[in-house]
Every structure is written in structure tokens, then in C-alpha cells.
Motif scaffolding. Structure first.
Motif, short mmCIF file in Angstrom:
data_model
loop_
_atom_site.label_atom_id
_atom_site.label_comp_id
_atom_site.label_asym_id
_atom_site.label_seq_id
_atom_site.Cartn_x
_atom_site.Cartn_y
_atom_site.Cartn_z
N SER B 167 17.54 47.29 21.56
CA SER B 167 17.99 46.61 22.78
C SER B 167 19.20 45.76 22.47
N GLU B 168 19.81 45.23 23.52
CA GLU B 168 20.86 44.25 23.32
C GLU B 168 20.72 43.17 24.38
N LEU B 169 21.18 41.97 24.04
CA LEU B 169 21.12 40.87 24.99
C LEU B 169 22.50 40.71 25.61
N VAL B 170 22.52 40.64 26.94
CA VAL B 170 23.78 40.65 27.67
C VAL B 170 23.87 39.44 28.59
N VAL B 171 25.01 38.77 28.57
CA VAL B 171 25.28 37.70 29.53
C VAL B 171 26.16 38.29 30.62
N ALA B 172 25.83 38.01 31.87
CA ALA B 172 26.56 38.62 32.98
C ALA B 172 26.67 37.63 34.13
N ASP B 173 27.47 37.99 35.13
CA ASP B 173 27.42 37.25 36.38
C ASP B 173 26.30 37.87 37.23
N TYR B 174 26.01 37.29 38.37
CA TYR B 174 24.83 37.77 39.11
C TYR B 174 25.02 39.17 39.68
N TYR B 178 30.62 41.32 35.46
CA TYR B 178 30.97 40.84 34.13
C TYR B 178 29.78 41.08 33.22
N GLN B 179 30.02 41.69 32.07
CA GLN B 179 28.93 41.86 31.11
C GLN B 179 29.47 41.63 29.71
N HIS B 180 28.76 40.80 28.97
CA HIS B 180 29.19 40.51 27.61
C HIS B 180 27.96 40.56 26.70
N VAL B 181 28.01 41.45 25.71
CA VAL B 181 26.88 41.58 24.79
C VAL B 181 26.91 40.42 23.81
N VAL B 182 25.85 39.62 23.77
CA VAL B 182 25.83 38.47 22.86
C VAL B 182 24.96 38.72 21.64
N VAL B 183 24.00 39.60 21.73
CA VAL B 183 23.25 40.02 20.54
C VAL B 183 23.14 41.53 20.60
#
Lengths: 177, 416
Positions: B167-174, B178-183
Motif C-alpha cells: 500500500s501507500e499513504l497519500v495526502v490529497a485535497d478532498y 491533488y495527490q501526494h504519496v508520503v509513504v
């Protein structure tokens, strides 16, 4: 061993909080990587089976024995061991106490795809716990057995069929040094 | 006839503030708004993306009838375009890239031909244009005198399953624009924001020998281990001040809810039932709401931290396995079918602790991970339907649901 690579930071998400803010960077630092479990060390090789011509490494031996251990399957939304699975449990206990006696046994509880919340993970864990109790009843030392639940996140089959869902409601065996 | 109308009016006024009652607003009665683009920088593709984002945001506000026609205009033109002359409002904006390559937006809201609101925005990186659009919508909503939509500007964090045990952890807007993989990589699930500022988060790593809760500070990039437990180790909730956590752990194979003190690292076991107790959520200072199968099926209960008293709080549904609470309201996931060998439906329901009304919020698919926004204005959730994973937003007081599909992978869990 899977390594975590920390990607770069979430940039400039603090919208309008000031353009002068320095954007943090999540670096792929050693510190982050160091938090991962240490790599499996190459342990002293075990005595190879007599018939083998080439000596087996311990990892290879573990992988081979692991394959001999049979997964235990469960009914929908249930965590009791079915009557048709008791022979599998007995066979697994026998392997655990003989060929795999020097290893730790990790039980991985799994669920079908109906939900990925904590309750589904708990259901997977209760399945693992049911298998652990059965193994202990068959003479496996409880201190050798650890458990984890993967919920629905480790399917062996991803088709939308009843056979597939049934395959995913299971407990797998992993051996640890 | 007059008596009937009077009775109806009384009933309506009695329940007007109860979100468990469906409120159906006629779309025709909403003011209309059109969008005029006066940008001088950026290519057509980028301008189109920005237009679609701001149009979607205005739509999610649910206070306008949004005209989706894309039209160009001169920013300083004193009148709205002829095509928009009958609109109640016109949003006109100009995207400008400055010498430092920063992304600037000049915005004006016009009522007929009068400018009623002007704002300027600037971010260094044009890649996060969607957060500017969300902020513009937030400001317009505030100008219109509506309840604030703070959640629109917040980030979400989710775990995306790539393949079994990966899996990967993603920060995004609602909207997931916008999607940014942080882990990246590993087997990491159940991310949870660690504070209001969303500058750090907790998550469960299953790549270790036993399940481990970790913490990552997004500002420094530092990661540290919080705690490990055999069986299960999940951060279910973080207190408002970020100082206390509700954990689900199973040190003896028995999943229970624990209270964890971030400063002292002390752990207190809150539940003792010999079945499944998971998913604790803070409710005020002394109460925890959680999921338990103590009645033989999963349902929602509350627990007093001080006295240990447990109380059932949801009485509808025979399989309720996740929830979120805000004030007197509780949103929970209920299984609508119990099919071993065909598709199952899980819907979200809204209940009030003060009335017996229950309102179904979704209709099809597997709907889960409901979570109220901090102000209770909206609920975010995950919908999995026909092999498509989406993030959903429910505007409770407007009786509207919005879905934002995930293009790749499946969402395992989400927090905002």
C-alpha cells in the motif's frame, strides 16, 4: 523485506499561510528507514535433508516447510473452525511441532472484501486466535505463536465470485526464525 | 384545510434543525452563478483544469445553481458578459504567473454588474492550484453568510492498496485532484492525522514482526515508533488537543480499546469484553463511542472512561461496524444484506441520540469510514462500488452527496 521510501513532503499545502514559509521536505533519511524491522539475518544453515545433494539455506528450508502448512478456511462472518478444517489444523500442528519446531509460527488472519474497517480486521484476528487455540490444544507451545490480521488487504483471489471470497476467508501460516 | 397546513407547519418547524430529517431544497430556488475566466497566463489545459475545479467547488457549496459554461472575458470589463446578464452572481478570476513563477489569482464576485467581493491569492507552486480554488469557494461561501466550510480547505490522508500487502499513504485535497504519496511501499494502513494542523500523522505498519504504530512529522520527515502489539495495532482516534489517542490493540489476541497518553506514553485498557471491541472515538471529555459484538453482532456503544459504564447507542440495524460522532449525531455503517455468496450492500445512516429518527445517507455499494467534519457540516466517507473506489462528501443540511473517484488502486482507509 520491504523498505519504506519516504517521498518528498506535502508541498505548500498551507495555502495562503504566507509565501515565505519554507516548505518541509520529508527526506529518505536513515532515521526513517531504521525504524523498519531489521533484515532477516542469515542464520546458521540447518542440517540439510539427507536426500538433498545441494545444502538448503535456512530460508529455503523455512519456505518449503511453510508450503506444507495448510491454510484454514472460514465461513462468512464467522471465526469458529469448521469441522472440515480440523484435520488441516492437526496436520499443521504436527508440522509446527516437528519440521518447524525451531521456528516461530505467525498466523495471518484474512477476510473477504466486504469492508476494510477495524471490525473486519478484528474478525481476521479472531480467526487467527481460533487457530492459535486449536494449535495449542494440539500441543504447540503458545509462546511460539504470534498473530496478525490483514483484514481484506491480502486477498489470494480478486475475482467477484463466491469461490474467490471463500478462498480469502482464511488463516495462513508463516514461519519466523 | 387551514388546520392541516398549520399542523404541517408546526411539524416542519419542530424538526427543521434535525439533520436526521431529509431536507429537500428545490434547486430552482438557489441563486444562479456563472464563471468568467480572465486569465492571461498558463495554457488552455491548465486554465480548463482550474475552471473545472472552481466550478465543482461552487457546486459542492450547494448554495448556487452553477452554470458550467466556460467563457473568457477581460478582467477589468465593467459589465458581465452578455450571456451572463441574467445570472444572480458572476465569479470572475484572472490567473497570473508572476516573475518568480508563483501562481496568483485575482478574483471578484459580481452581483449583476456590481463588484461585491474581491480577493487575491498567491501560492508558490501552481501544482497546488486546487487548494486556491477551494479557498476561493470557502471565501465566497463565507461572503454569502453560510456556515463555514472549513473542511473544504483541509487535507485528507488515505491508504491506497496497490496489491496484496502493498500500500501507500497519500495526502490529497478532498476532491483527490491533488495527490501526494508520503509513504511509498510497505504495508501501511489506517493513517490518522496527529493534530489539527495536519502537520503529522500516525499509521499502522504491518511490515514488522508484529503490528506497529508509527508517527511521521511532515515538517521534519522524521519517523518514530509509538507502540507495537501482537494481533492488531490501530490508532482509531486522536483527541482534539492531540494529546490522547484511542488505540485498538490485541496484546493477547483479544481486540480491545485502549487510551494512550501521548506525553506519558501510559496506556489504559478501556474495554474488557471477551469478544470484539474496536474503533474507539472520543465523544466529549469522558465518553468513548466504539464498535462491539457483545450482543452477538457488531453494533455501536458508548463507554464512560471514568465509570466504565457501557451503553448501547444505536438500535437500528443488525450489523453496524463503524461510526463517527458529532454532538448529538452519529453516522454509522450498517450492513444491509448478509450474503455469503453474492454482493453485499453497506450503507451509512445518520441517527440522533435525542430522537428515534434514522436517515439513510447512501444507497448502493460498500460505504464505510464515515467521518464528520470538525464542525459537523459534512461527512466524508469511502465508497467502493463496481470495482471503483471513491471519496464521498455528504452535505447533511443540503441533502446532497458528491463522489470523487480514485483513478488507481483501492482506498483502504481515510482520515481528514
Amino acid at each position: 523485506m520491504k523498505s519504506i521510501v519516504l517521498a518528498s513532503a506535502v508541498t505548500a499545502l498551507l495555502v495562503l499561510s504566507g509565501c515565505g514559509d519554507k516548505e518541509p521536505q520529508v527526506e529518505a533519511t536513515d532515521a526513517a528507514v531504521a525504524t523498519q524491522a531489521a533484515p532477516v539475518q542469515a542464520a546458521p544453515s540447518v542440517k540439510a535433508p539427507v536426500s538433498s545433494v545441494v545444502a538448503e539455506t535456512e530460508a529455503e528450508y523455512m519456505a518449503r516447510i511453510e508450503k506444507e502448512m495448510k491454510s484454514i478456511y472460514f465461513d462468512f462472518d464467522k471465526f469458529n473452525i469448521r469441522a472440515d478444517m480440523t484435520s488441516n489444523v492437526s496436520a499443521d500442528a504436527s508440522v509446527a511441532n516437528t519440521k518447524a519446531s525451531k521456528f516461530l509460527v505467525k498466523l495471518e488472519g484474512n477476510c473477504d472484501e466486504w469492508g476494510s474497517d477495524e471490525y473486519n480486521f478484528a474478525l481476521g484476528l479472531k480467526r487467527a486466535e481460533a487457530v492459535k487455540k486449536a494449535l495449542v490444544a494440539e500441543g504447540v507451545n503458545a509462546s511460539r505463536v504470534s498473530m496478525v490480521s490483514f483484514g481484506e488487504s491480502s486477498p489470494v483471489c480478486t475475482d467477484k465470485t463466491k469461490e474467490c471470497w471463500a478462498q480469502n476467508r482464511r488463516v495462513d501460516f508463516k514461519l519466523l526464525p | 384545510m387551514k388546520i392541516i397546513i398549520s399542523v404541517l407547519l408546526v411539524i416542519v418547524s419542530l424538526f427543521a434543525s434535525d439533520a436526521t430529517i431529509d431536507v429537500v431544497k428545490k434547486a430552482d430556488s438557489l441563486p444562479s452563478i456563472a464563471i468568467e475566466d480572465a486569465s492571461v497566463s498558463y495554457d488552455a489545459t491548465f486554465k480548463s483544469k482550474f475552471f473545472k475545479t472552481i466550478a465543482a467547488d461552487l457546486n459542492v457549496l450547494t448554495i448556487f445553481n452553477v452554470d458550467k459554461s466556460y467563457r473568457n472575458v477581460n478582467f477589468d470589463a465593467s459589465e458581465v458578459l452578455y450571456e451572463n446578464k441574467d445570472m444572480n452572481y458572476v465569479l470572475r478570476y484572472k490567473l497570473v504567473q508572476d516573475d518568480a513563477r508563483a501562481f496568483n489569482v485575482e478574483m471578484k464576485l459580481m452581483r449583476k454588474n456590481d463588484v461585491v467581493l474581491t480577493k487575491n491569492y498567491k501560492v508558490n507552486n501552481p501544482d497546488i492550484y486546487m487548494f486556491v480554488a477551494h479557498t476561493m469557494a470557502y471565501d465566497i461561501n463565507e461572503f454569502m453568510g453560510e456556515n463555514p466550510v472549513e473542511w473544504m480547505k483541509r487535507k485528507v490522508i488515505f491508504s491506497r492498496m496497490i496489491s496484496p500487502q502493498v500500500s501507500e499513504l497519500v495526502v490529497a485535497d478532498y476532491t483527490l485532484t491533488y495527490q501526494h504519496v508520503v509513504v511509498k511501499g510497505g504495508f501501511n494502513i489506517f493513517p490518522k492525522w496527529a493534530n489539527k494542523e495536519q502537520s503529522a500523522f500516525y499509521y499502522t505498519s504491518l511490515a514488522e514482526k508484529i503490528p506497529t504504530l508509527k508517527y511521521i512529522d511532515l515538517k521534519t520527515g522524521k519517523s518514530r515508533i509509538i507502540k507495537s502489539s501482537d494481533g492488531m495495532m490501530i490508532c482509531s482516534d486522536v483527541s482534539e488537543d492531540g494529546l490522547k489517542l484511542l488505540l485498538t490493540m490485541a496484546p493477547t489476541g483479544q481486540p480491545d480499546v485502549f487510551l494512550y497518553d501521548v506525553k506519558t506514553q501510559a496506556t489504559k485498557k478501556l474495554t474488557n469484553f471477551a469478544g470484539i471491541d474496536v474503533g474507539g472515538q472520543f465523544l466529549g471529555n469522558d465518553k468513548v463511542v466504539f464498535v462491539s459484538d457483545r450482543l452477538g453482532y457488531p453494533n455501536i456503544f458508548s463507554l464512560s472512561i471514568s465509570s466504565g459504564a457501557v451503553e448501547q447507542i444505536v438500535y437500528y440495524g443488525k450489523s453496524n461496524s463503524a461510526c463517527s460522532v458529532h454532538g448529538k449525531y452519529i453516522v454509522y455503517k450498517a450492513r444491509e444484506s448478509s450474503e455469503s455468496f453474492s454482493n453485499n450492500t453497506f450503507n451509512l445512516h445518520l441517527a440522533s441520540t435525542e430522537t428515534d429518527f434514522v436517515r439513510r445517507l447512501t444507497a448502493v455499494g460498500v460505504n464505510e469510514f464515515p467521518k464528520f467534519s470538525a464542525d459537523g457540516d459534512a461527512i466524508i466517507f469511502v465508497k467502493n462500488y463496481q470495482s471503483q473506489s471513491s471519496v464521498g462528501i455528504i452535505r447533511l443540511n443540503h441533502n446532497k452527496n458528491f463522489l470523487f473517484p480514485l483513478q488507481v488502486g483501492k482506498i483502504q482507509s481515510i482520515d481528514w
